[in-house]
Design a protein around this motif. Sequence first.
Motif: not given
Length: 121
Positions: A4-19, A25-32
């Motif tokens: 659990l990171p301080n920013d749960t939205s970051r965790l969600q975006v990372l999980e969206d990427l690995v899954e 490209r969309e995941s990369q844009a969100r993680l930028a």
Amino acid sequence: MSKLPNDTSRLQVLEDLVEHRVPARESQARLAGFAWDEEELVDLEVRHVVAVLTQLVDGGIDAAEATEWADAVDLRDDLGRQPGRETQINDALLAMSSPELLDEDLVVVARRLLTDLQSTP
């Protein structure tokens, strides 16, 4: 395993990427907007790589998307690797992200990688 990171939205975006819930490209844009040099928050597991390879072999995604996904997950410092399977995962990502080095069609490579990944516990 996710931490659990301080920013749960970051965790969600990372999980969206690995899954691979959204295109790489969309995941990369969100993680930028997030730093790259963070602690490992999510582990990339063999099952994630197998899922993307299966999508490629089955025609659900094209080789360009599989390569983009491999590039996206390979370069993230905040993504760890499944303990005990790090080498297999890294080798698969290298093959997926640099198909020109193998001088073979990525679907052919994907079939071989699937066999290798699924045959090793």
